[in-house]
Write an enzyme that holds these catalytic residues in place. Structure first.
Site, PDB file in Angstrom:
ATOM      1  N   GLU A 115      -3.040  12.401  -9.776  1.00  0.00           N
ATOM      2  CA  GLU A 115      -2.440  12.039  -8.481  1.00  0.00           C
ATOM      3  C   GLU A 115      -2.931  10.674  -8.004  1.00  0.00           C
ATOM      4  O   GLU A 115      -2.797  10.350  -6.823  1.00  0.00           O
ATOM      5  CB  GLU A 115      -2.752  13.115  -7.418  1.00  0.00           C
ATOM      6  CG  GLU A 115      -2.358  14.531  -7.779  1.00  0.00           C
ATOM      7  CD  GLU A 115      -0.846  14.760  -7.936  1.00  0.00           C
ATOM      8  OE1 GLU A 115      -0.074  13.799  -7.748  1.00  0.00           O
ATOM      9  OE2 GLU A 115      -0.462  15.892  -8.259  1.00  0.00           O
ATOM     10  N   HIS A 139      -6.932  15.918  -1.480  1.00  0.00           N
ATOM     11  CA  HIS A 139      -5.851  16.852  -1.824  1.00  0.00           C
ATOM     12  C   HIS A 139      -6.459  18.161  -2.298  1.00  0.00           C
ATOM     13  O   HIS A 139      -7.393  18.163  -3.105  1.00  0.00           O
ATOM     14  CB  HIS A 139      -4.996  16.243  -2.943  1.00  0.00           C
ATOM     15  CG  HIS A 139      -4.053  17.206  -3.586  1.00  0.00           C
ATOM     16  ND1 HIS A 139      -3.060  17.870  -2.898  1.00  0.00           N
ATOM     17  CD2 HIS A 139      -3.938  17.617  -4.877  1.00  0.00           C
ATOM     18  CE1 HIS A 139      -2.383  18.641  -3.727  1.00  0.00           C
ATOM     19  NE2 HIS A 139      -2.894  18.517  -4.937  1.00  0.00           N
ATOM     20  N   HIS A 141      -5.566  22.812  -2.670  1.00  0.00           N
ATOM     21  CA  HIS A 141      -4.571  23.874  -2.777  1.00  0.00           C
ATOM     22  C   HIS A 141      -4.975  25.056  -1.892  1.00  0.00           C
ATOM     23  O   HIS A 141      -5.401  26.098  -2.405  1.00  0.00           O
ATOM     24  CB  HIS A 141      -4.465  24.341  -4.240  1.00  0.00           C
ATOM     25  CG  HIS A 141      -4.001  23.290  -5.209  1.00  0.00           C
ATOM     26  ND1 HIS A 141      -4.016  23.474  -6.573  1.00  0.00           N
ATOM     27  CD2 HIS A 141      -3.487  22.055  -5.012  1.00  0.00           C
ATOM     28  CE1 HIS A 141      -3.535  22.393  -7.179  1.00  0.00           C
ATOM     29  NE2 HIS A 141      -3.216  21.505  -6.246  1.00  0.00           N
ATOM     30  N   GLU A 169      -7.470  23.843  19.798  1.00  0.00           N
ATOM     31  CA  GLU A 169      -8.034  22.558  19.354  1.00  0.00           C
ATOM     32  C   GLU A 169      -7.088  21.798  18.417  1.00  0.00           C
ATOM     33  O   GLU A 169      -7.262  20.584  18.220  1.00  0.00           O
ATOM     34  CB  GLU A 169      -9.381  22.776  18.650  1.00  0.00           C
ATOM     35  CG  GLU A 169      -9.254  23.496  17.332  1.00  0.00           C
ATOM     36  CD  GLU A 169     -10.478  23.352  16.428  1.00  0.00           C
ATOM     37  OE1 GLU A 169     -11.569  23.097  16.934  1.00  0.00           O
ATOM     38  OE2 GLU A 169     -10.325  23.509  15.217  1.00  0.00           O
ATOM     39  N   HIS A 210       2.699  23.844  -3.153  1.00  0.00           N
ATOM     40  CA  HIS A 210       1.672  23.160  -3.957  1.00  0.00           C
ATOM     41  C   HIS A 210       0.349  22.994  -3.205  1.00  0.00           C
ATOM     42  O   HIS A 210      -0.675  23.498  -3.654  1.00  0.00           O
ATOM     43  CB  HIS A 210       2.220  21.789  -4.408  1.00  0.00           C
ATOM     44  CG  HIS A 210       1.278  21.024  -5.283  1.00  0.00           C
ATOM     45  ND1 HIS A 210       1.687  20.224  -6.318  1.00  0.00           N
ATOM     46  CD2 HIS A 210      -0.079  20.913  -5.270  1.00  0.00           C
ATOM     47  CE1 HIS A 210       0.623  19.683  -6.905  1.00  0.00           C
ATOM     48  NE2 HIS A 210      -0.444  20.083  -6.288  1.00  0.00           N
TER      49      HIS A 210
HETATM   50  P1  13P Z   1      -5.829  16.513 -11.533  1.00  0.00           P
HETATM   51  O1  13P Z   1      -6.759  17.427 -12.296  1.00  0.00           O
HETATM   52  O2  13P Z   1      -5.138  15.535 -12.454  1.00  0.00           O
HETATM   53  O3  13P Z   1      -6.542  15.829 -10.399  1.00  0.00           O
HETATM   54  O4  13P Z   1      -4.665  17.395 -10.932  1.00  0.00           O
HETATM   55  C1  13P Z   1      -4.934  18.459 -10.054  1.00  0.00           C
HETATM   56  C2  13P Z   1      -3.884  18.644  -9.032  1.00  0.00           C
HETATM   57  O5  13P Z   1      -4.127  19.274  -8.029  1.00  0.00           O
HETATM   58  C3  13P Z   1      -2.532  18.049  -9.250  1.00  0.00           C
HETATM   59  O6  13P Z   1      -1.768  18.072  -8.085  1.00  0.00           O
HETATM   60 ZN    ZN Z   2      -2.422  19.614  -6.654  1.00  0.00          ZN
END
Ligand code: 13P
Ligand code: ZN
Length: 274
Positions: A115, A139, A141, A169, A210
Site C-alpha cells: 500500500e 492502515h 483491519h 467525544e 477491507h
Molecule cells: P502489506 O503486507 O503489503 O502491507 O499488505 C497488507 C494489507 O493490509 C493490504 O491492504
Molecule cells: Zn489492508
C-alpha cells in the site's frame, strides 16, 4: 545514533505492537508509515545504506527527497518488536517523486508495504494541506468498522453521522468526518488516488469490506483516532444487534451545542434530519 534508538523508531514499533494487541493486524494485515523529520534523518545518516531505485507505481512530486519509515509487505505487526530490521525499513523518495530506494532495514530482501502508493499519496495530500503537522499514516483491519460496511450505505454522511452518535467525544475527535471508499482492488495507484482525494477533507477513510486509513500528527494522535472510530463502530454494532431502532440518540441541535462548547466546526452536511 542507531535507527532503533531514535524516538521515532521506538514510537513506530510501540504503535505496531499496540495495533497487534487490539486485534487489528491478523497475519500481515495493515501497514504503517512515518514521514521522518530532517533533523531525525540527519541523526541516523551513518547507518543509511541506499539500495537501487525502484518504481513507486505513482507520482508524489511534493515528497521528493523525503524519507519514510514504513512497514514491509507481507510482514506481521506482531513481529515488529522482535525483529524490526526485517519487518520495517527507511525509504527515500527520488527527485521525480516516482521512485524509492531502501536505505535501512528490510534486511532479508523485503519490500515496502504493497500500500506504499496510498500511504505516499496520503502523505502528499497532508503535506500540501497541513504542512509539516501530519506525519503518520496508518492502515489496519478493525472488525467492527469492516462489519458496518456490509450493512450501512457506503456514504460519508451516513458513516460520519452514525459513528458520531455512538459516543459524545466522537465529533470532537473527528469533527471533519469520515470518507468511505467503495470496494476496490487494494495495493495500487487507483485506490490510492481515491483515498487521497478523501484525505483532502478528512483524516479518516474507510475501505469497504477491507479496513481503515487514518492520518495523524504523531503516533498518539493516529492511534487514538483509529481507536476512537473503531470503538464507536463497536458500539454501533452492539446497538444494531440489540434493536432495529434507537430509542434515543444525540440530535442535530445537540451536536451544534457540543460544537459551540468544544470549539469545533461540524459541517452541516452531517447534521441532516433523519
Ligand atoms: P502489506 O503486507 O503489503 O502491507 O499488505 C497488507 C494489507 O493490509 C493490504 O491492504
Ligand atoms: Zn489492508
Amino acid at each position: 545514533m542507531k535507527v532503533l534508538e531514535t524516538e521515532f523508531a521506538i514510537g513506530f514499533i510501540r504503535m505496531a505492537t499496540d495495533g497487534w494487541n487490539q486485534g487489528w493486524h491478523e497475519r500481515n494485515g495493515g501497514n504503517l508509515s512515518y514521514r521522518i523529520k530532517k533533523e531525525e534523518i540527519d541523526q541516523v545518516n551513518e547507518e543509511l545504506n541506499p539500495g537501487k531505485w525502484q518504481a513507486i507505481g505513482t507520482e508524489v512530486k511534493d515528497l521528493s527527497g523525503e524519507y519514510f519509515l514504513v512497514t514491509g509487505s507481507g510482514k506481521y505487526f506482531r513481529n515488529l518488536e522482535i525483529n524490526p530490521e526485517d519487518s520495517m525499513g527507511i525509504v527515500e523518495i527520488d527527485e521525480t517523486g516516482t521512485n524509492y530506494r531502501i536505505c535501512w532495514g528490510l534486511v532479508n530482501g523485503g519490500r515496502p508495504t504493497s500500500e506504499l502508493p496510498t500511504h505516499l499519496m496520503n502523505h502528499q495530500v497532508k503535506k500540501q494541506t497541513k504542512g509539516d503537522d501530519m506525519r503518520v499514516i496508518y492502515h489496519c483491519h478493525p472488525a467492527n468498522v469492516i462489519a458496518l460496511t456490509f450493512v450501512l450505505p457506503l456514504k460519508d454522511q451516513v458513516f460520519t453521522r452514525e459513528l458520531w452518535e455512538m459516543a459524545t467525544e466522537c465529533p470532537v475527535v473527528f469533527p471533519d468526518g469520515i470518507g468511505v471508499v467503495p470496494w476496490m482492488v487494494p495495493g495500487g495507484r487507483e485506490i490510492g488516488e481515491k483515498t487521497s482525494e478523501l484525505m483532502k477533507k478528512y483524516d479518516v477513510a474507510i475501505w469497504a469490506h477491507h479496513g481503515m486509513f487514518v492520518a495523524g500528527e504523531n503516533f498518539d494522535m493516529a492511534f487514538g483516532l483509529m481507536h476512537t472510530v473503531e470503538k464507536s463502530a463497536e458500539i454501533l454494532v452492539k446497538v444494531m444487534s440489540m434493536s432495529k431502532e434507537k430509542l434515543q440518540t444525540i440530535k442535530p441541535d445537540e451536536f451544534r451545542d457540543l460544537a459551540r462548547e468544544f470549539k469545533v466546526t461540524l459541517p452541516e452536511k452531517f447534521l441532516y434530519e433523519k
